[in-house]
Structures are given as C-alpha cells and as structure tokens.
Design a protein around this motif. Structure first.
Motif, mmCIF file in Angstrom:
data_model
loop_
_atom_site.group_PDB
_atom_site.id
_atom_site.type_symbol
_atom_site.label_atom_id
_atom_site.label_comp_id
_atom_site.label_asym_id
_atom_site.label_seq_id
_atom_site.Cartn_x
_atom_site.Cartn_y
_atom_site.Cartn_z
ATOM 1 N N ILE A 49 0.846 -1.041 -0.036
ATOM 2 C CA ILE A 49 -0.166 0.011 0.072
ATOM 3 C C ILE A 49 0.885 1.126 -0.075
ATOM 4 O O ILE A 49 0.366 2.424 -0.101
ATOM 5 C CB ILE A 49 -0.944 0.054 1.000
ATOM 6 C CG1 ILE A 49 -0.318 0.070 2.402
ATOM 7 C CG2 ILE A 49 -1.823 -1.227 1.230
ATOM 8 C CD1 ILE A 49 -1.250 0.198 3.924
ATOM 9 N N LEU A 50 2.091 1.208 0.166
ATOM 10 C CA LEU A 50 3.130 2.211 0.022
ATOM 11 C C LEU A 50 2.915 3.040 -1.469
ATOM 12 O O LEU A 50 3.263 4.056 -1.406
ATOM 13 C CB LEU A 50 4.463 1.851 0.364
ATOM 14 C CG LEU A 50 4.677 1.566 1.909
ATOM 15 C CD1 LEU A 50 5.909 0.996 1.926
ATOM 16 C CD2 LEU A 50 4.329 2.394 2.837
ATOM 17 N N LYS A 51 2.582 2.070 -2.231
ATOM 18 C CA LYS A 51 2.409 2.637 -3.450
ATOM 19 C C LYS A 51 1.161 3.480 -3.886
ATOM 20 O O LYS A 51 1.067 3.750 -4.771
ATOM 21 C CB LYS A 51 2.474 1.343 -4.914
ATOM 22 C CG LYS A 51 3.947 0.602 -4.648
ATOM 23 C CD LYS A 51 3.827 -0.669 -5.385
ATOM 24 C CE LYS A 51 5.096 -1.290 -5.779
ATOM 25 N NZ LYS A 51 5.160 -2.227 -6.716
ATOM 26 N N ASP A 73 5.431 7.392 7.315
ATOM 27 C CA ASP A 73 5.294 8.664 7.135
ATOM 28 C C ASP A 73 5.428 8.984 5.546
ATOM 29 O O ASP A 73 5.529 10.027 5.094
ATOM 30 C CB ASP A 73 6.565 9.265 7.891
ATOM 31 C CG ASP A 73 8.044 8.685 7.299
ATOM 32 O OD1 ASP A 73 8.061 7.763 6.212
ATOM 33 O OD2 ASP A 73 9.056 9.163 7.633
ATOM 34 N N ARG A 74 5.476 8.052 4.763
ATOM 35 C CA ARG A 74 5.439 8.125 3.333
ATOM 36 C C ARG A 74 3.978 8.733 2.891
ATOM 37 O O ARG A 74 3.855 9.100 1.896
ATOM 38 C CB ARG A 74 5.549 7.003 2.564
ATOM 39 C CG ARG A 74 7.257 6.505 2.701
ATOM 40 C CD ARG A 74 7.550 5.259 1.821
ATOM 41 N NE ARG A 74 8.574 4.725 2.086
ATOM 42 C CZ ARG A 74 9.304 3.632 1.465
ATOM 43 N NH1 ARG A 74 8.797 3.157 0.301
ATOM 44 N NH2 ARG A 74 10.478 2.996 1.739
ATOM 45 N N PHE A 75 3.055 8.497 3.581
ATOM 46 C CA PHE A 75 1.755 8.933 3.425
ATOM 47 C C PHE A 75 1.794 10.542 3.572
ATOM 48 O O PHE A 75 1.131 10.853 4.756
ATOM 49 C CB PHE A 75 0.641 8.103 4.317
ATOM 50 C CG PHE A 75 0.524 6.825 3.790
ATOM 51 C CD1 PHE A 75 -0.660 6.430 3.018
ATOM 52 C CD2 PHE A 75 1.265 5.574 4.289
ATOM 53 C CE1 PHE A 75 -0.841 5.025 2.443
ATOM 54 C CE2 PHE A 75 1.139 4.572 3.867
ATOM 55 C CZ PHE A 75 -0.003 4.122 2.863
ATOM 56 N N VAL A 76 2.369 11.357 2.872
ATOM 57 C CA VAL A 76 2.563 12.598 3.233
ATOM 58 C C VAL A 76 1.175 13.526 3.283
ATOM 59 O O VAL A 76 1.199 14.681 3.763
ATOM 60 C CB VAL A 76 3.613 13.170 2.414
ATOM 61 C CG1 VAL A 76 5.049 12.742 2.761
ATOM 62 C CG2 VAL A 76 3.307 12.863 0.742
ATOM 63 N N ASN A 77 0.345 12.965 2.460
ATOM 64 C CA ASN A 77 -0.827 13.586 2.261
ATOM 65 C C ASN A 77 -2.092 13.225 3.139
ATOM 66 O O ASN A 77 -3.007 13.977 3.247
ATOM 67 C CB ASN A 77 -1.468 13.441 0.770
ATOM 68 C CG ASN A 77 -0.432 13.930 -0.171
ATOM 69 O OD1 ASN A 77 -0.093 15.015 0.034
ATOM 70 N ND2 ASN A 77 -0.515 13.274 -1.074
ATOM 71 N N LEU A 78 -1.824 12.508 3.974
ATOM 72 C CA LEU A 78 -2.752 11.684 4.955
ATOM 73 C C LEU A 78 -3.307 12.737 5.944
ATOM 74 O O LEU A 78 -2.513 13.528 6.716
ATOM 75 C CB LEU A 78 -2.057 10.686 5.510
ATOM 76 C CG LEU A 78 -2.990 9.435 5.977
ATOM 77 C CD1 LEU A 78 -3.590 8.807 4.751
ATOM 78 C CD2 LEU A 78 -2.498 8.315 6.909
ATOM 79 N N MET A 98 4.078 13.192 10.050
ATOM 80 C CA MET A 98 2.903 13.177 9.018
ATOM 81 C C MET A 98 2.202 14.520 9.451
ATOM 82 O O MET A 98 1.080 14.514 10.008
ATOM 83 C CB MET A 98 2.038 12.107 9.341
ATOM 84 C CG MET A 98 2.652 10.733 9.088
ATOM 85 S SD MET A 98 1.936 9.415 9.603
ATOM 86 C CE MET A 98 0.567 9.185 8.166
ATOM 87 N N HIS A 99 2.629 15.554 9.188
ATOM 88 C CA HIS A 99 2.157 16.910 9.546
ATOM 89 C C HIS A 99 0.802 17.441 9.019
ATOM 90 O O HIS A 99 0.303 18.313 9.453
ATOM 91 C CB HIS A 99 3.100 17.757 8.828
ATOM 92 C CG HIS A 99 4.557 17.744 9.404
ATOM 93 N ND1 HIS A 99 4.949 17.713 10.888
ATOM 94 C CD2 HIS A 99 5.798 17.651 8.872
ATOM 95 C CE1 HIS A 99 6.145 17.568 11.115
ATOM 96 N NE2 HIS A 99 6.791 17.506 9.882
ATOM 97 N N ASN A 100 0.351 16.721 8.072
ATOM 98 C CA ASN A 100 -1.168 17.026 7.269
ATOM 99 C C ASN A 100 -1.950 16.394 8.205
ATOM 100 O O ASN A 100 -3.274 16.675 8.190
ATOM 101 C CB ASN A 100 -1.150 16.648 6.152
ATOM 102 C CG ASN A 100 -0.182 17.598 5.323
ATOM 103 O OD1 ASN A 100 -0.295 18.837 5.569
ATOM 104 N ND2 ASN A 100 0.203 17.162 4.200
#
Length: 255
Positions: A49-51, A73-78, A98-100
């Motif tokens: 799911i990282l893709k 933390d790769r889910f930057v838009n989460l 995950m700043h968002n």
C-alpha cells in the motif's frame, strides 16, 4: 503439502495484494481518496500500500496489527488515519512527520504510556485524537504542543490524575476521561474538564465485540431512562393531553 494447494490457517494473517488494495480505494463525500482496509484480518502492515501513499485517508481499523512501520510517514498527504481495534503496543516516532494529520484514531489497542512517542507533539494540525480503551497511565508532555487539538478521547485508560498538558491546549473543546481511576481532593478539578460522549452511526456488524457490548449497554440504559421519564410525565398529566413542551422534550431525548 500437495503441489498447487494453498496452506490453510496461515498464521501470518490475510495477505493484501496491490490489486486488492486498489479495489479498496474509495472517494468520500467531500472528494477525498480513502484506502479502506478495515476488518480484513490483517496481521502485518501490507508494504504494497506504500504505492498508494498519495491517498488522503487510510483505514486499517478492526484488524490484528501489532506494529506500524516507520514507513507510515510516506503517506505525506494523509489527513485521516484510523487504527482503532488492533493489537498495537507502540506507535512509531515517524508519526510526527505526518504533518497533515487532522484526525488520528488509536482507540482500543494495547498502548501504554511508553508506547506513545514524544513526536506526537509534532502533529501541529491535529484536531481530533482518540486514545480511549488503552492502558495509558499518563500523556507525554510534548502533547502540550498540539495547539489545534479540539477533541481528545482518554476514556477507559489507567489515568490516576488529569494530564497537565490539557491546560496548555487553548482550542480543546471536548475531552472524554470516563472510566479512569482518577483520584483528586478537588472534585471541581475533574468537573472542569468537559467530558462528553460522541455519537457515531455505524452498522452493528462493523463493531468489535467489546464496542458492540458497550453500545448495547448504553442503549439499554437510555431505554430505561426514557421509559422512567415517560411514566413520570404520564402520572403528572393523567387524563390530559400532553403539553407541547413535554413532547418537544421527549423528542430531544430521542435525538
């Protein structure tokens, strides 16, 4: 094992493929892309799911997860992350990148105080945080930096005192600290923290056993309360038409 036969009762849990994950993609009412992998008997965080890390919302609730990797933390838009009703004992420090994140649900896991990283305080855009139904004794002091936090769930934990960081959260509006062994010489100190019950409309078969039991108990309690109130009103206005004000009150209860 016979060739071509799949091994039954795989102890590693259900395997999620990229194809399965893509089929689980949904679009919310407000146009956000949600990856819904809830209630699928997942024991290990699916790397595939990282893709799909450009999604806005990720639901991994009601699974068997024991660990969340740093790669989260790769889910930057989460903006919305739901991990409730798993077997998590620790949250990775990478969560602080995950700043968002706007909504984080960690309810009904095996989290203790040591399982909460100080990096939680870096989630400066977080509005809603649910830590209920865990084994938390106190909160990390870094949470005082969550200046945008509006709602905080701490119910059914092991808190023995009110966390000091609560006084440093200027926008905090709702806190649920029910079912904690809080001891204080000043009852008003506890009452000063607004404790509320939040109502969520979900299908019963989506709930775990513990949550379903709690919901049924609350429903029975409400039925008894409403029945008693109706009996009392009926005796007061016996033989008369119930005034509009009473009808409105009953309607408010059922809402």
């Amino acid at each position: 094992m016979v060739k071509g036969k799949k091994k039954l009762n795989d102890p590693s849990g259900r395997k999620i493929t990229l194809k399965m994950a893509k089929k689980a993609l949904k679009v919310t009412i407000d146009g956000k892309r949600r990856l819904d992998l809830s209630n699928m008997d997942i024991e290990t965080f699916p790397k595939c799911i990282l893709k799909l890390c450009d999604v806005d919302e990720l639901d991994l609730s009601r699974n068997l997860l024991k660990k969340i990797p740093d790669t989260i933390d790769r889910f930057v838009n989460l903006r919305w992350l739901d991990l409730h009703s798993n077997h998590l004992e620790q949250i990775p420090s990478a969560i602080g990148r995950m700043h968002n994140l706007y909504n984080l649900n960690l309810c009904n896991n095996h989290l203790t105080t040591s399982g909460l990283p100080h990096e939680l305080g870096l989630l400066r855009n977080l509005w809603i945080l649910n830590l209920g139904m865990n084994r938390i004794e106190t909160l990390p002091p870094s949470m005082a930096a969550l200046k945008e936090l509006r709602e905080l769930g701490l119910f059914n934990n092991l808190l023995t005192h009110l966390p000091k960081c609560l006084q440093s959260l200027p926008k905090l509006q709702k806190v649920n600290i029910k079912s904690n062994p809080i001891a204080t010489d000043d009852p008003q100190e506890v009452e000063s923290i607004q404790r509320v019950d939040c109502l969520y409309l979900v299908r019963e078969d989506y709930l775990c056993v513990d949550c379903l039991k709690r919901c049924k108990e609350e429903r029975e309690r409400l039925d008894i309360h409403v029945s008693a109130a109706f009996t009392q009103k009926k005796s007061i206005f016996g033989g008369l038409i119930t005034p509009n004000s009473v009808a409105q009150e009953n309607q408010a209860v059922w809402r």
